[in-house]
Design an enzyme around this catalytic site. Structure first.
Site, PDB file in Angstrom:
ATOM      1  N   SER A 185     -56.537  19.464 -14.402  1.00 47.84           N
ATOM      2  CA  SER A 185     -56.539  20.880 -14.009  1.00 47.84           C
ATOM      3  C   SER A 185     -55.134  21.447 -14.180  1.00 47.84           C
ATOM      4  CB  SER A 185     -56.941  21.013 -12.538  1.00 47.84           C
ATOM      5  OG  SER A 185     -56.949  22.373 -12.153  1.00 47.84           O
ATOM      6  N   TYR A 227     -56.699  19.240  -3.463  1.00 44.99           N
ATOM      7  CA  TYR A 227     -57.165  19.174  -4.860  1.00 44.99           C
ATOM      8  C   TYR A 227     -55.970  19.064  -5.815  1.00 44.99           C
ATOM      9  CZ  TYR A 227     -59.299  20.891  -9.214  1.00 44.99           C
ATOM     10  OH  TYR A 227     -59.720  21.042 -10.509  1.00 44.99           O
TER      11      TYR A 227
HETATM   12  P1  NAP Z   1     -69.391  21.389 -11.191  1.00 45.19           P
HETATM   13  O1  NAP Z   1     -70.057  22.480 -11.905  1.00 45.19           O
HETATM   14  O2  NAP Z   1     -69.429  21.385  -9.694  1.00 45.19           O
HETATM   15  O3  NAP Z   1     -69.933  19.971 -11.711  1.00 45.19           O
HETATM   16  C1  NAP Z   1     -69.398  18.805 -11.150  1.00 45.19           C
HETATM   17  C2  NAP Z   1     -70.073  17.573 -11.714  1.00 45.19           C
HETATM   18  O4  NAP Z   1     -69.504  16.406 -11.086  1.00 45.19           O
HETATM   19  C3  NAP Z   1     -71.552  17.533 -11.433  1.00 45.19           C
HETATM   20  O5  NAP Z   1     -72.206  16.864 -12.494  1.00 45.19           O
HETATM   21  C4  NAP Z   1     -71.646  16.695 -10.156  1.00 45.19           C
HETATM   22  O6  NAP Z   1     -72.943  16.113 -10.052  1.00 45.19           O
HETATM   23  C5  NAP Z   1     -70.545  15.662 -10.423  1.00 45.19           C
HETATM   24  N1  NAP Z   1     -69.975  15.051  -9.218  1.00 45.19           N
HETATM   25  C6  NAP Z   1     -69.401  15.655  -8.160  1.00 45.19           C
HETATM   26  N2  NAP Z   1     -69.021  14.740  -7.266  1.00 45.19           N
HETATM   27  C7  NAP Z   1     -69.360  13.521  -7.764  1.00 45.19           C
HETATM   28  C8  NAP Z   1     -69.245  12.186  -7.304  1.00 45.19           C
HETATM   29  N3  NAP Z   1     -68.705  11.888  -6.112  1.00 45.19           N
HETATM   30  N4  NAP Z   1     -69.699  11.194  -8.095  1.00 45.19           N
HETATM   31  C9  NAP Z   1     -70.262  11.462  -9.281  1.00 45.19           C
HETATM   32  N5  NAP Z   1     -70.408  12.696  -9.775  1.00 45.19           N
HETATM   33  C10 NAP Z   1     -69.967  13.715  -9.016  1.00 45.19           C
HETATM   34  O7  NAP Z   1     -67.830  21.318 -11.563  1.00 45.19           O
HETATM   35  P2  NAP Z   1     -67.013  21.862 -12.849  1.00 45.19           P
HETATM   36  O8  NAP Z   1     -66.486  23.197 -12.522  1.00 45.19           O
HETATM   37  O9  NAP Z   1     -67.808  21.656 -14.070  1.00 45.19           O
HETATM   38  O10 NAP Z   1     -65.771  20.854 -12.816  1.00 45.19           O
HETATM   39  C11 NAP Z   1     -65.771  19.645 -13.553  1.00 45.19           C
HETATM   40  C12 NAP Z   1     -64.365  19.066 -13.581  1.00 45.19           C
HETATM   41  O11 NAP Z   1     -63.467  20.037 -14.103  1.00 45.19           O
HETATM   42  C13 NAP Z   1     -63.813  18.668 -12.212  1.00 45.19           C
HETATM   43  O12 NAP Z   1     -63.038  17.492 -12.337  1.00 45.19           O
HETATM   44  C14 NAP Z   1     -62.910  19.836 -11.851  1.00 45.19           C
HETATM   45  O13 NAP Z   1     -61.890  19.489 -10.957  1.00 45.19           O
HETATM   46  C15 NAP Z   1     -62.375  20.200 -13.215  1.00 45.19           C
HETATM   47  N6  NAP Z   1     -61.879  21.582 -13.291  1.00 45.19           N
HETATM   48  C16 NAP Z   1     -62.736  22.632 -13.216  1.00 45.19           C
HETATM   49  C17 NAP Z   1     -62.232  23.923 -13.313  1.00 45.19           C
HETATM   50  C18 NAP Z   1     -63.122  25.133 -13.264  1.00 45.19           C
HETATM   51  O14 NAP Z   1     -62.569  26.240 -13.334  1.00 45.19           O
HETATM   52  N7  NAP Z   1     -64.434  25.019 -13.173  1.00 45.19           N
HETATM   53  C19 NAP Z   1     -60.854  24.128 -13.450  1.00 45.19           C
HETATM   54  C20 NAP Z   1     -60.006  23.038 -13.515  1.00 45.19           C
HETATM   55  C21 NAP Z   1     -60.530  21.753 -13.450  1.00 45.19           C
HETATM   56  P3  NAP Z   1     -73.541  15.640  -8.642  1.00 45.19           P
HETATM   57  O15 NAP Z   1     -73.197  16.702  -7.647  1.00 45.19           O
HETATM   58  O16 NAP Z   1     -74.990  15.462  -8.898  1.00 45.19           O
HETATM   59  O17 NAP Z   1     -72.879  14.338  -8.340  1.00 45.19           O
END
Ligand code: NAP
Length: 258
Positions: free
Chosen positions: A143, A157
């Site tokens: 991130s 985070y």
């Molecule tokens: P999201 O839409 O909430 O999806 C998260 C995914 O991770 C889901 O498939 C969820 O499935 C899985 N997950 C969550 N906790 C878990 C656990 N304990 N074990 C296994 N799987 C788990 O999130 P996203 O926005 O796509 O973010 C994905 C990644 O990108 C993260 O690492 C986040 O920090 C990073 N990121 C996102 C953004 C953004 O703006 N969206 C920005 C910077 C970084 P289940 O709930 O079924 O387990």
């Protein structure tokens, strides 16, 4: 279609939603066999069906990235089903908002367990096979938060993602001799299910206004960066984290972005 990932096998943690779903779909479209992992079955099943409907190959495995047994079984299952692990896209992560004044040790520990310990456990589980094969690509979703920027409510985070970048550099140094590349993608603000449910509309509006490109990114924007880092075209890149943020970290202030 070039099928850049033909004959490759990839594990995508957190592959059922948001950024991870897009990584799963794009790698499958490029010819990879994909093991989608997440905790909840419904969304994992849905992404696998959607990949199958477009002629790709994928299956799912339910696992919690903070649990060592789950990560070891994930790697074992991938080898049983597909014979190898070429690529690990470790993407699972959470970002619940809590100000430091209110943050409990339990909340802090949860973020460390999922985001930071999960990175170690997923890598550790897939590494032995990659070492044996003398081939591996590890791409971790980091991130900008905690590495380039800060946001009130995300100190726990930020600490995990700062740690993730440190892990990437050190793992890259250790694993280079086995022909394993370790890199990261650092998203800015990407419109995903997690963003909508954990940070909400007010956050989305304010952040969009601070991004020089004037909008949040899409999950595909991150998936294509991961695809490049996992490709053989990126064979001489290791220990790096590519920022994909629409220019968000560049302006000195919101005024400078107008
Ligand atoms: P999201 O839409 O909430 O999806 C998260 C995914 O991770 C889901 O498939 C969820 O499935 C899985 N997950 C969550 N906790 C878990 C656990 N304990 N074990 C296994 N799987 C788990 O999130 P996203 O926005 O796509 O973010 C994905 C990644 O990108 C993260 O690492 C986040 O920090 C990073 N990121 C996102 C953004 C953004 O703006 N969206 C920005 C910077 C970084 P289940 O709930 O079924 O387990």
């Amino acid at each position: 279609m070039s099928k850049r990932m033909k004959d490759k096998v990839v594990i995508v943690t957190g592959g059922s939603k948001g950024i991870g779903r897009s990584i799963s779909e794009i790698f499958a479209k490029e010819g990879a066999k994909v093991l989608v992992t997440a905790r909840n079955e419904k969304e994992a099943k849905d992404v696998v069906e959607s990949i199958a409907n477009t002629g790709g190959e994928a299956s799912y495995f339910l696992a919690d990235v903070s649990k060592q047994d789950d990560m070891e079984n994930m790697a074992k299952t991938c080898i049983e089903r597909y014979g190898k692990i070429d690529i690990l896209c470790h993407n699972a992560g959470i970002f619940p908002e809590t100000r430091l004044e209110d943050m409990t040790l339990k909340e802090w520990d949860l973020l460390m367990d999922v985001n930071l310990k999960g990175t170690f456990l997923a890598t550790k589980a897939c590494m032995p096979h990659m070492i044996e094969n003398k081939y591996g690509k590890i791409v971790i979703t980091s991130s900008i938060t905690g590495n380039k920027t800060g946001i009130a409510g995300l100190a726990h985070y930020a600490a995990t993602k700062g740690g993730v970048n440190g892990f990437i550099i050190n793992a890259a140094v250790e694993l280079a001799k086995y022909n394993i590349n370790v890199n990261g993608v650092a998203p800015g603000n990407i419109l995903t299910e997690g963003m909508k449910s954990q940070l909400g509309d007010e956050y989305i509006k304010a952040q969009s206004e601070a991004i020089p490109m004037g909008r949040m990114g899409s999950p595909e924007n991150i998936a294509y960066a991961a695809l490049f880092l996992a490709s053989d075209e990126a064979e001489y890149i290791t220990g790096q984290t590519i920022i994909v943020d629409g220019g968000q970290i560049l302006p000195e202030s919101q005024f400078a972005a107008k």
